[in-house]
Every structure is written in structure tokens, then in C-alpha cells.
Write a protein that holds these residues in place. Structure first.
Motif, short mmCIF file in Angstrom:
data_model
loop_
_atom_site.label_atom_id
_atom_site.label_comp_id
_atom_site.label_asym_id
_atom_site.label_seq_id
_atom_site.Cartn_x
_atom_site.Cartn_y
_atom_site.Cartn_z
N LEU A 20 8.24 5.91 0.40
CA LEU A 20 8.92 5.00 1.32
C LEU A 20 8.58 5.34 2.78
N VAL A 21 8.69 6.60 3.13
CA VAL A 21 8.37 7.02 4.50
C VAL A 21 6.90 6.75 4.81
N ALA A 22 6.02 7.10 3.88
CA ALA A 22 4.58 6.90 4.10
C ALA A 22 4.24 5.41 4.23
N ALA A 23 4.87 4.57 3.41
CA ALA A 23 4.60 3.13 3.48
C ALA A 23 5.05 2.56 4.83
N ILE A 24 6.18 3.02 5.32
CA ILE A 24 6.66 2.55 6.63
C ILE A 24 5.68 2.96 7.73
N VAL A 25 5.27 4.21 7.73
CA VAL A 25 4.31 4.69 8.74
C VAL A 25 3.01 3.91 8.63
N TRP A 26 2.49 3.77 7.42
CA TRP A 26 1.24 3.06 7.18
C TRP A 26 1.33 1.61 7.65
N GLY A 27 2.42 0.93 7.30
CA GLY A 27 2.58 -0.47 7.71
C GLY A 27 2.62 -0.63 9.22
#
Length: 191
Positions: free
Chosen positions: A128-135
Motif C-alpha cells: 500500500l505504501v509503495a503503491a502510493i509513492v509509486w503513483g
């Protein structure tokens, strides 16, 4: 209905799906479209992050629940699968966070992680954290460099129809290469 209204109507849904299926290219393009005002930047960032998160959760679950199925066993035979497991062993949390940023690891890594003893709860939280940063990062790249990208296109391809033709040719080539790669892989597996 005009192209702009179609993009305004389906743009974020398409961005959501594209972020999960294709990745960075679609998300950067989403940032560019947000720069052009076709949909809001925060919406593009949320759609990109959500699409990436959902796709990776699906791949993780497929690895977890179908680890003994033939298609997962075939995936295990790929060198990138072994590299993903090696990186996961050395840097468990760092790799779960970073795999989506490493070229060639985006799709296979969540499947590989799903075949290990990494808990679902841990994967969900880090994913979840990685997806937010990536997005945010990749949508932001498209948004911030949108003006420069438009100028580049105007300089080399001043005709909008030429841009559509070039884009169509690129998509067609990508589809043909993807089908060829899939066909070659199926033929190799059958031999």
C-alpha cells in the motif's frame, strides 16, 4: 462524443486499469493528461496508486493460492523469479517496497513473494505504501514534465494526426511483440 469527453469520462478508470496492467508508461501519460486538464492530478495519482496496489495484491494472491499449479511452476523456472526470491531473502521489506520501481520485476515479484512465507498482512501494508509513492512519483513526472513533453512533440510532430498515427503504430508494434513473445514462450514450453 469527442475524444476529450471520452477521456474525461473514462480516463481515471483507464488509468486505474493501465497502472495495474502496463505500469509506468500509462501512469506518466496519466500525469500528462492531468497536466492538460483532462482530469484532476490528485484523481490521477489515486487511480494510479489504486490500480498498482490492486494488481499487485492479485498477483500476490495468485502466487500464494496457486503455488503448485503448472503456470506458477513455469514462472519459478524463469531467472527473474529466482533473482526476486534472492533479493527478497536479503532485503525483505526493502524489496517488497522497491520491486515495482525495478525494471523487469514488476509482475513476477508479487507472484514470487506470494509463494514465500511473507505474511499477507505485511505484504498488504508495504504494498500500500509503495503503491502510493509509486503513483505519486510517476504521475508527478508526467504532470511536471507535461509542458516540455508537449513542446517536444510540437517540435518533431507538429501535425496532431501524425501523433495519433505514430502512437497507433507504437501500440500495434507493442501488441505484435507481446503476441510473438507469448507465442514463442508457449512453443518453448511445449517442446
Amino acid at each position: 462524443m469527442s475524444i476529450e469527453s471520452i477521456i474525461q469520462h473514462y480516463g481515471l478508470i483507464a488509468l486505474f486499469a493501465g497502472a495495474g496492467i502496463e505500469g509506468e508508461t500509462v501512469v506518466v501519460a496519466g500525469g500528462l493528461l492531468a497536466h492538460k486538464g483532462l482530469f484532476p492530478l490528485p484523481g490521477a495519482m489515486v487511480a494510479a496508486a489504486a490500480g498498482s496496489f490492486v494488481a499487485d495484491q492479485i498477483f500476490f494472491s495468485l502466487g500464494r493460492y496457486f503455488r503448485d499449479k503448472p503456470w506458477v511452476r513455469r514462472a519459478r523456472e524463469k531467472p527473474v523469479f529466482e533473482r526476486a526470491l534472492g533479493l527478497l531473502e536479503r532485503y525483505p521489506i526493502g524489496f517488497i517496497f522497491a520491486f515495482r520501481f525495478i525494471y523487469g520485476f514488476r509482475t513476477i515479484s508479487p507472484i514470487a513473494i506470494g509463494t514465500t512465507k511473507v505474511s499477507t498482512k505485511l505484504f498488504v501494508m508495504i504494498n500500500l505504501v509503495a503503491a502510493i509513492v509509486w503513483g505519486i512519483v510517476f504521475t508527478g513526472i508526467g504532470y511536471l514534465f507535461g509542458h516540455s513533453f508537449e513542446k517536444l512533440i510540437e517540435r518533431f510532430l507538429p501535425d496532431k494526426h501524425a501523433i495519433l498515427i505514430v502512437g497507433g503504430v507504437i501500440v500495434a508494434i507493442a501488441l505484435l511483440l507481446g503476441l510473438w513473445h507469448w507465442w514463442r514462450g508457449r512453443r518453448t514450453q511445449a517442446a
